[in-house]
Design a protein around this motif. Structure first.
Motif, mmCIF file in Angstrom:
data_model
loop_
_atom_site.group_PDB
_atom_site.id
_atom_site.type_symbol
_atom_site.label_atom_id
_atom_site.label_comp_id
_atom_site.label_asym_id
_atom_site.label_seq_id
_atom_site.Cartn_x
_atom_site.Cartn_y
_atom_site.Cartn_z
ATOM 1 N N ALA A 19 0.760 -1.186 -0.120
ATOM 2 C CA ALA A 19 -0.070 0.037 0.031
ATOM 3 C C ALA A 19 0.674 1.253 -0.001
ATOM 4 N N VAL A 20 2.021 1.164 0.725
ATOM 5 C CA VAL A 20 2.640 2.588 0.868
ATOM 6 C C VAL A 20 3.630 2.760 -0.206
ATOM 7 N N ILE A 21 4.073 1.534 -1.196
ATOM 8 C CA ILE A 21 5.259 1.533 -2.032
ATOM 9 C C ILE A 21 5.353 2.614 -2.897
ATOM 10 N N GLY A 22 4.147 2.908 -3.318
ATOM 11 C CA GLY A 22 3.968 4.092 -4.525
ATOM 12 C C GLY A 22 4.610 5.362 -4.032
ATOM 13 N N LEU A 23 4.520 5.547 -2.580
ATOM 14 C CA LEU A 23 4.935 6.900 -2.338
ATOM 15 C C LEU A 23 6.143 7.498 -2.804
ATOM 16 N N THR A 24 7.051 6.338 -2.672
ATOM 17 C CA THR A 24 8.669 6.896 -2.843
ATOM 18 C C THR A 24 8.892 7.362 -4.441
ATOM 19 N N PRO A 25 8.366 6.709 -5.581
ATOM 20 C CA PRO A 25 8.464 7.239 -6.710
ATOM 21 C C PRO A 25 7.730 8.463 -6.944
ATOM 22 N N ILE A 26 6.551 8.417 -6.524
ATOM 23 C CA ILE A 26 5.808 9.622 -6.864
ATOM 24 C C ILE A 26 6.412 10.845 -6.037
ATOM 25 N N THR A 27 6.812 10.783 -4.819
ATOM 26 C CA THR A 27 7.614 11.842 -4.189
ATOM 27 C C THR A 27 8.908 12.498 -5.143
ATOM 28 N N ASN A 28 9.714 11.577 -5.604
ATOM 29 C CA ASN A 28 10.633 11.891 -6.377
ATOM 30 C C ASN A 28 10.287 12.391 -7.753
ATOM 31 N N ALA A 29 9.331 12.144 -8.246
ATOM 32 C CA ALA A 29 8.863 12.864 -9.430
ATOM 33 C C ALA A 29 8.387 14.208 -9.111
ATOM 34 N N VAL A 30 7.512 14.381 -8.001
ATOM 35 C CA VAL A 30 7.169 15.625 -7.559
ATOM 36 C C VAL A 30 8.175 16.701 -7.329
ATOM 37 N N ILE A 31 9.221 16.286 -6.839
ATOM 38 C CA ILE A 31 10.354 16.924 -6.345
ATOM 39 C C ILE A 31 11.083 17.444 -7.798
ATOM 40 N N ALA A 32 11.059 16.520 -8.559
ATOM 41 C CA ALA A 32 11.844 17.045 -9.895
ATOM 42 C C ALA A 32 10.944 17.910 -10.824
ATOM 43 N N ASP A 33 9.680 17.911 -10.543
ATOM 44 C CA ASP A 33 8.749 18.732 -11.308
ATOM 45 C C ASP A 33 8.687 19.973 -10.493
ATOM 46 N N GLY A 50 6.959 18.411 -15.515
ATOM 47 C CA GLY A 50 8.001 19.119 -16.052
ATOM 48 C C GLY A 50 8.003 20.793 -15.849
ATOM 49 N N ALA A 51 7.423 21.116 -14.573
ATOM 50 C CA ALA A 51 6.989 22.618 -14.523
ATOM 51 C C ALA A 51 8.343 23.232 -14.159
ATOM 52 N N ALA A 52 9.361 22.703 -13.675
ATOM 53 C CA ALA A 52 10.526 23.303 -13.104
ATOM 54 C C ALA A 52 11.444 23.265 -14.421
ATOM 55 N N ASP A 53 11.392 22.372 -15.307
ATOM 56 C CA ASP A 53 12.357 22.170 -16.468
ATOM 57 C C ASP A 53 11.903 23.339 -17.621
ATOM 58 N N MET A 104 17.330 12.027 -11.940
ATOM 59 C CA MET A 104 16.426 13.146 -12.748
ATOM 60 C C MET A 104 16.863 13.870 -13.979
ATOM 61 N N SER A 105 18.132 13.923 -13.955
ATOM 62 C CA SER A 105 18.758 14.560 -14.921
ATOM 63 C C SER A 105 19.118 13.984 -16.219
ATOM 64 N N VAL A 106 18.843 12.469 -16.308
ATOM 65 C CA VAL A 106 19.020 11.682 -17.468
ATOM 66 C C VAL A 106 17.713 11.029 -17.923
ATOM 67 N N MET A 107 16.605 11.610 -17.342
ATOM 68 C CA MET A 107 15.241 11.144 -17.917
ATOM 69 C C MET A 107 14.282 12.507 -18.329
ATOM 70 N N ALA A 108 13.749 12.115 -19.324
ATOM 71 C CA ALA A 108 12.864 13.006 -19.717
ATOM 72 C C ALA A 108 11.771 13.534 -18.441
ATOM 73 N N PRO A 109 11.066 14.390 -18.348
ATOM 74 C CA PRO A 109 10.262 14.951 -17.339
ATOM 75 C C PRO A 109 9.033 13.842 -17.108
ATOM 76 N N GLU A 110 8.446 13.590 -18.221
ATOM 77 C CA GLU A 110 7.354 12.555 -18.199
ATOM 78 C C GLU A 110 7.693 11.037 -17.709
ATOM 79 N N LEU A 111 9.013 10.829 -17.782
ATOM 80 C CA LEU A 111 9.454 9.419 -17.458
ATOM 81 C C LEU A 111 9.916 9.144 -16.007
ATOM 82 N N ARG A 112 9.900 10.221 -15.374
ATOM 83 C CA ARG A 112 10.663 10.255 -14.051
ATOM 84 C C ARG A 112 9.901 9.444 -13.091
ATOM 85 N N ALA A 113 8.413 9.293 -13.003
ATOM 86 C CA ALA A 113 7.778 8.461 -12.035
ATOM 87 C C ALA A 113 8.150 7.010 -12.466
#
Length: 443
Positions: free
Chosen positions: A126-140, A207-210, A357-366
């Protein structure tokens, strides 16, 4: 929108900084969620000696609990990112946190190992999805230069707060049913945290920050499974996946307290005291490391990140050798070295996440972080914890720690040396892709 990444230019185009509205409030909210969920995760390992006494368990059962808790991430990690893409990241975090709280509370009623194993495995899913979603939010939310600091603050503040909770959790072992109250309390906090997400979290655009001001004009195409698989063709991404399989330092969080109880003779409550210095060290490593990475970027370019990442692996191996291979009767010795291990381990998130984060296109980070954190990390963690649990019962945790925390970490540092050749080129490709999209939509 074309998701292909063109050939690298002679020099990388600098990423443009962008102030994304609400990014600090989102980061603070994610810190709160991470603290509560990490508290639930550490509850089992911190109180395992007490749980083991009640249910008649050993190292093998601890390894099995940790192994299945990680393996469940292989199907559930991609599911939560898919759910977030179909609904919103805000809704995905809310639902996963709420479900996690219910399962944590139910674990407090377990009266045998099978029920505890089932509930804790489902809770981990149940909790495992938080980590990839959180990292994608930070990248955006944060541009490339600020991501190391943002990631460092997320993991550092979460760690320091969790380290305060650790000794408190350890005190619950004084009572026979204290571990049950621990599960019930954390479950209630998770439910409360889920509702706070609905109130406080504001989702940034992909991709907001990019893209900066152009984000409203750059077309967003929902990523396909095939696009995620193509990430493995990026050399830096593949090297980082291999490194994740060799990240033996993660084992200390599972067996650290158990090691001090069974191999060094401390009681559960005293052994749990190492959680505080470990958390303080981790905090200093993540927050301080994030700022150091930013300074390195200004002076040494992209490969400075690689040097820093390699040094973190070597430092952890050296400290782990002295922390686990010498039998000293004073808990103060282990408190000091656990703090240094926390520092060395904490240096990693503030540099490995920004590298990815720097080697992935914004839409692929999650999707990329799903592969990194819920598949490759799961495979490595599952193998380590299960094998370590079995071997520890046969040969002792000290021998297991030598090969996994010391030797394997030195091998990991060597593998990361491959990044010197590939990382600057892969980063330049994504810089060129983002610059081309902004230029195209600005016409």
């Amino acid at each position: 929108m074309n998701t292909a990444i063109s050939a690298p230019p002679e020099r990388s185009t600098p990423r443009r900084a962008a102030g994304v509205p609400g990014r600090w409030r989102n980061l603070s909210t994610l810190v709160g969620v991470t603290v509560v969920e990490s508290g639930e995760g550490s509850l089992t390992t911190t109180l395992f000696p007490a749980i083991a006494k009640t249910l008649g368990l050993g190292n093998t059962e601890l390894g099995l609990l940790s192994t299945l808790g990680r393996l469940i991430g292989v199907p559930f990690g991609p599911f939560w990112v898919w759910y977030a893409n179909r609904t919103s990241r805000r809704q995905a975090i809310f639902v996963s946190t709420l479900l996690s709280g219910a399962l944590a509370a139910a674990s407090g009623f377990a009266d045998n190992f099978l029920i505890l194993l089932l509930l804790q495995t489902l809770q981990a899913g149940a909790v495992i999805g938080l980590t990839p979603i959180t990292n994608a939010v930070i990248a955006d939310s944060f541009d490339d230069k600020a991501r190391g600091r943002a990631v460092g603050m997320l993991y550092g503040i979460s760690a320091i707060l969790s380290s305060v909770i650790g000794p408190i959790i350890g005190l619950l072992s004084i009572w026979e049913s204290g571990w049950r109250w621990g599960f019930w309390g954390v479950g209630a906090l998770l439910v409360l945290t889920g509702f706070l997400v609905l109130v406080l979290f504001r989702e940034p655009q992909v991709g907001a920050a990019d893209y900066g001001a152009a984000v409203q004009r750059v077309e967003y195409v929902r990523p396909r499974f095939a696009d995620s698989v193509k990430l493995m063709r990026v050399p830096t991404f593949s090297i980082m996946m291999a490194s994740r399989l060799l990240s033996g330092h993660l084992l200390i969080g599972v067996f650290g307290v158990q090691f001090l109880v069974t191999e060094r003779g401390f009681d559960n409550a005293v052994a749990a005291l190492v959680a505080l210095p470990f958390g303080i060290g981790y905090f200093l490593g993540t927050v301080g490391g994030g700022f150091v990475v930013s300074a390195i970027d200004r002076r040494a370019g992209g490969n400075g990140r690689v040097v820093f990442l390699q040094a973190a692996q070597v430092l952890f191996a050296v400290v782990a050798f002295f922390a686990t291979q010498f039998d000293v009767g004073a808990i103060g010795f282990y408190i000091a070295l656990w703090g240094l291990m926390g520092l060395a381990q904490g240096l990693n998130p503030g540099v490995n996440r920004p590298i990815l984060m720097s080697v992935m296109a914004p839409e692929l980070r999650a999707q990329g972080f799903v592969i990194y954190l819920t598949i490759f990390e799961v495979i490595g963690w599952a193998a380590f914890t299960f094998v370590a649990g079995v071997l520890a019962d046969a040969f002792g945790l000290q021998a297991v720690f030598f090969w996994i925390l010391v030797v394997l970490m030195l091998v990991n540092a060597g593998v990361l040396g491959l990044l010197y050749r590939f990382y600057p080129r892969d980063r330049a490709r994504v810089d060129a892709l983002i610059a081309a999209r902004v230029q195209e939509e600005s016409r």
